[in-house]
Design an enzyme around this catalytic site. Sequence first.
Site, PDB file in Angstrom:
ATOM      1  N   CYS A 364       0.789  -1.230   0.000  1.00  0.00           N
ATOM      2  CA  CYS A 364       0.000   0.000   0.000  1.00  0.00           C
ATOM      3  C   CYS A 364       0.828   1.290   0.000  1.00  0.00           C
ATOM      4  O   CYS A 364       0.472   2.224  -0.739  1.00  0.00           O
ATOM      5  CB  CYS A 364      -1.017  -0.006   1.133  1.00  0.00           C
ATOM      6  SG  CYS A 364      -0.513  -0.731   2.671  1.00  0.00           S
ATOM      7  N   ARG A 393       7.601 -11.147   5.112  1.00  0.00           N
ATOM      8  CA  ARG A 393       7.352 -11.037   6.560  1.00  0.00           C
ATOM      9  C   ARG A 393       8.266 -12.016   7.289  1.00  0.00           C
ATOM     10  O   ARG A 393       8.500 -13.132   6.801  1.00  0.00           O
ATOM     11  CB  ARG A 393       5.898 -11.381   6.892  1.00  0.00           C
ATOM     12  CG  ARG A 393       4.857 -10.663   6.041  1.00  0.00           C
ATOM     13  CD  ARG A 393       4.503  -9.293   6.538  1.00  0.00           C
ATOM     14  NE  ARG A 393       3.612  -8.620   5.596  1.00  0.00           N
ATOM     15  CZ  ARG A 393       2.296  -8.820   5.542  1.00  0.00           C
ATOM     16  NH1 ARG A 393       1.720  -9.679   6.365  1.00  0.00           N
ATOM     17  NH2 ARG A 393       1.567  -8.154   4.665  1.00  0.00           N
ATOM     18  N   GLN A 411       0.591 -11.148  -3.040  1.00  0.00           N
ATOM     19  CA  GLN A 411      -0.805 -10.791  -2.800  1.00  0.00           C
ATOM     20  C   GLN A 411      -1.445 -10.298  -4.094  1.00  0.00           C
ATOM     21  O   GLN A 411      -0.815  -9.572  -4.865  1.00  0.00           O
ATOM     22  CB  GLN A 411      -0.907  -9.681  -1.743  1.00  0.00           C
ATOM     23  CG  GLN A 411      -0.447 -10.097  -0.358  1.00  0.00           C
ATOM     24  CD  GLN A 411      -0.500  -8.929   0.615  1.00  0.00           C
ATOM     25  OE1 GLN A 411       0.036  -7.865   0.343  1.00  0.00           O
ATOM     26  NE2 GLN A 411      -1.147  -9.131   1.745  1.00  0.00           N
ATOM     27  N   ASP A 413      -3.127  -7.812  -4.723  1.00  0.00           N
ATOM     28  CA  ASP A 413      -3.391  -6.605  -3.964  1.00  0.00           C
ATOM     29  C   ASP A 413      -3.983  -5.510  -4.843  1.00  0.00           C
ATOM     30  O   ASP A 413      -3.642  -5.404  -6.023  1.00  0.00           O
ATOM     31  CB  ASP A 413      -2.081  -6.098  -3.351  1.00  0.00           C
ATOM     32  CG  ASP A 413      -2.261  -5.607  -1.936  1.00  0.00           C
ATOM     33  OD1 ASP A 413      -3.411  -5.437  -1.518  1.00  0.00           O
ATOM     34  OD2 ASP A 413      -1.248  -5.396  -1.256  1.00  0.00           O
ATOM     35  N   HIS A 415      -5.485  -1.183  -4.344  1.00  0.00           N
ATOM     36  CA  HIS A 415      -5.835  -0.061  -3.487  1.00  0.00           C
ATOM     37  C   HIS A 415      -6.661   0.915  -4.300  1.00  0.00           C
ATOM     38  O   HIS A 415      -6.261   1.324  -5.393  1.00  0.00           O
ATOM     39  CB  HIS A 415      -4.583   0.577  -2.899  1.00  0.00           C
ATOM     40  CG  HIS A 415      -3.841  -0.364  -2.010  1.00  0.00           C
ATOM     41  ND1 HIS A 415      -2.836  -1.193  -2.472  1.00  0.00           N
ATOM     42  CD2 HIS A 415      -4.014  -0.680  -0.697  1.00  0.00           C
ATOM     43  CE1 HIS A 415      -2.406  -1.961  -1.472  1.00  0.00           C
ATOM     44  NE2 HIS A 415      -3.103  -1.671  -0.399  1.00  0.00           N
ATOM     45  N   LYS A 498     -12.186  -4.006   8.708  1.00  0.00           N
ATOM     46  CA  LYS A 498     -12.049  -4.883   7.551  1.00  0.00           C
ATOM     47  C   LYS A 498     -13.169  -5.916   7.520  1.00  0.00           C
ATOM     48  O   LYS A 498     -13.779  -6.233   8.541  1.00  0.00           O
ATOM     49  CB  LYS A 498     -10.695  -5.581   7.560  1.00  0.00           C
ATOM     50  CG  LYS A 498     -10.415  -6.423   8.784  1.00  0.00           C
ATOM     51  CD  LYS A 498      -9.032  -7.054   8.706  1.00  0.00           C
ATOM     52  CE  LYS A 498      -8.745  -7.908   9.930  1.00  0.00           C
ATOM     53  NZ  LYS A 498      -7.476  -8.649   9.821  1.00  0.00           N
ATOM     54  N   HIS A 544      -8.488  -1.079   0.727  1.00  0.00           N
ATOM     55  CA  HIS A 544      -7.527  -2.145   0.464  1.00  0.00           C
ATOM     56  C   HIS A 544      -8.338  -3.412   0.190  1.00  0.00           C
ATOM     57  O   HIS A 544      -9.277  -3.713   0.933  1.00  0.00           O
ATOM     58  CB  HIS A 544      -6.633  -2.419   1.680  1.00  0.00           C
ATOM     59  CG  HIS A 544      -5.982  -1.202   2.272  1.00  0.00           C
ATOM     60  ND1 HIS A 544      -4.614  -1.064   2.370  1.00  0.00           N
ATOM     61  CD2 HIS A 544      -6.498  -0.078   2.829  1.00  0.00           C
ATOM     62  CE1 HIS A 544      -4.315   0.075   2.957  1.00  0.00           C
ATOM     63  NE2 HIS A 544      -5.453   0.696   3.251  1.00  0.00           N
TER      64      HIS A 544
END
Length: 669
Positions: A364, A393, A411, A413, A415, A498, A544
């Site tokens: 992000c 991570r 991911q 992902d 945004h 979320k 997100h």
Amino acid sequence: MASIKLPDGSIRELPDGSTVLQLAESIGKRLAQAAIVGKVNGKLVDVSYPLTGSHEVSIITDRDADGLYVMRHSTAHVLAQALRHLYGAKLQYTIGPVIDSGFFYDFEFPTGVTISADDLPKIEAEMQKIIAADYKFSREEVEPAKAKELLHAESQRFKDEIIDELAAAGEKSVSIYRQGDFTDLCRGPHIPSTGRIKAFKLLSTAGAYWRGDSDREQLTRIYGTAFFDKKDLEAHQKQIEEAKKRDHRVLGPQLGLYAIDDAVGQGLVLWKPKGAIVRQELQNFIGEHLRRQGYSQVFTPHIGRLGLYKTSGHYPYYRESQFPPLVDRELIEALSKEGCSCGELSNRMEKGEVDGYLLKPMNCPMHIKIYSSEQRSYRDLPIRLAEFGTVYRWEKSGELGGMTRVRGFTQDDAHLFCTEEQIPAEIAGCLELVKIVLGTLGMNEYRVRVGLRDPDSAKYVGSADQWDKAEKACKDAAATLGVPFTTEPGEAAFYGPKIDFVIKDVIGREWQLGTVQVDYQLPQRFDLSYTGSDNQPHRPVMIHRAPFGSMERFIGVLIEHFAGAFPLWLAPVQVAVLNVSEKSQAYAAEVAAKLKTAGIRAEADLGGDKIGAKIRLASMAKTPYMLVIGEKEAAEGKVAVRHRTEGDKGVVETGAFVEEIRAAVAARK
């Protein structure tokens, strides 16, 4: 008098000091007999808990999830007591928490003693004796020094460490639980007595480190589970056996999907060609819907400046789960000349005096920088940026597991930057994507949870007004899904609430996969803006979303959900072409070529093995279709079709089969 408000809204008054059990008795004998624990003002307590003043109270029985949780915790204590009986006072017991499917307890055994799965029946037999004795669980609040004294009688140095930490944190008292001849440090609560345990099973042993630290003591972890009903236990054991057959850590390498090699690094997945096909097909599939919904594809680096993640808040909030920062060589050399040691450099980086780089833990902040690289107008919004972005991570080695718990993962992902008025429509689009993904894969059994902030926690940033709006948007959106949803305070990200999708697979296990989050905070932290219709700057809101979540985790779950037998459109090899003899070899090769030309993933086994062995091999590889080609099929220009689960499907024209498969793949059946 104690004034008790019950779940049905009625008020019951009892003398001050009356226990939860006495409250249950005042309602009815059966309820008192079934009582496991109480819930007082939302907190679980023992049935011996005294009630004084006004409270909201519910009685928890064996029909409640909380009752099962407490009973499993108590079973862990019985396990520790049984081991003390079997292995004596030198046995060290550490912690024994409840986990999703049961419990575990970590032990340090006396020198020279090792245990394995072969020892579990003996331990279970001792546990049965303790259960038959029906020892009461009794709680006592004592000063930390007194707790150490009590546990010193059992020489428990690990408990001493915990007690010292509690005392250092300002705790004036700690709770001790006893059952029979066993004493343990524990917050509780517990079931009334050991006899309430009706069905349990010890499952396995494993190695562990004290507090997950590889520099600390090596311990032995024993896993177990417990239920209130033997039928539930038997069903759970069947599920475990089925799960073993479906374990992606076994099937994935067997099917040539992925590998993990210590020479590369723990928790780092090597996608093999067949696994890459599954991943690419999923990416192509969702890519079609991203284009339909107006997303723009972006790409960002694998590392970024540490300051970027300090601004976003990810570094201070999630520092312990990230790889250590990197420093560029020129800065290291310059600071070395100044006599700066590695430790000093690390401290200066922590204080923000020296900038460095971080392996990207989140996409992000970089998407935010793409947004802010241009001036934006309200006419441009919403802006939807999507990326299959790889992030890193730091997971402890003991917590890594195949593809579902890794250190590097990709991911799906995205945004979305929008106005407040656009939030409902944009969340609806995100939820539509998740439903399309799950529906296409036949994963139709799921529940939805909305993670909210905990008002008493300092973890969450931003104004209460912004959080209220974001939480309302998530709850309103979840209500449109047509499935029950729960709200869970304390489960929000630090920047916003979320919506999580918790999927139940074919054998009943739950997995958290897709997520959608509403965020007022990061646009504020990065001072994002757009020019409104009033020609004034306004702050956008971020959404997100990740329908798959982690591609590694999602595909690991898919392997187990389908037991490695992917749907036709996802299967790495869709058709195996098998010749019966050398006389049909040329035509079989021709059929395989025709399939590949049509875009069908086909492999030809044209060797000299018998056809039965070839069929067995293709079946073990989970190939959806097998085409058996003998002399007759070759002479007639046909193929004998065999399906993975349905068996012989008859002989058809080769061209007709090709068109049928192409249509099925296109429809993603």
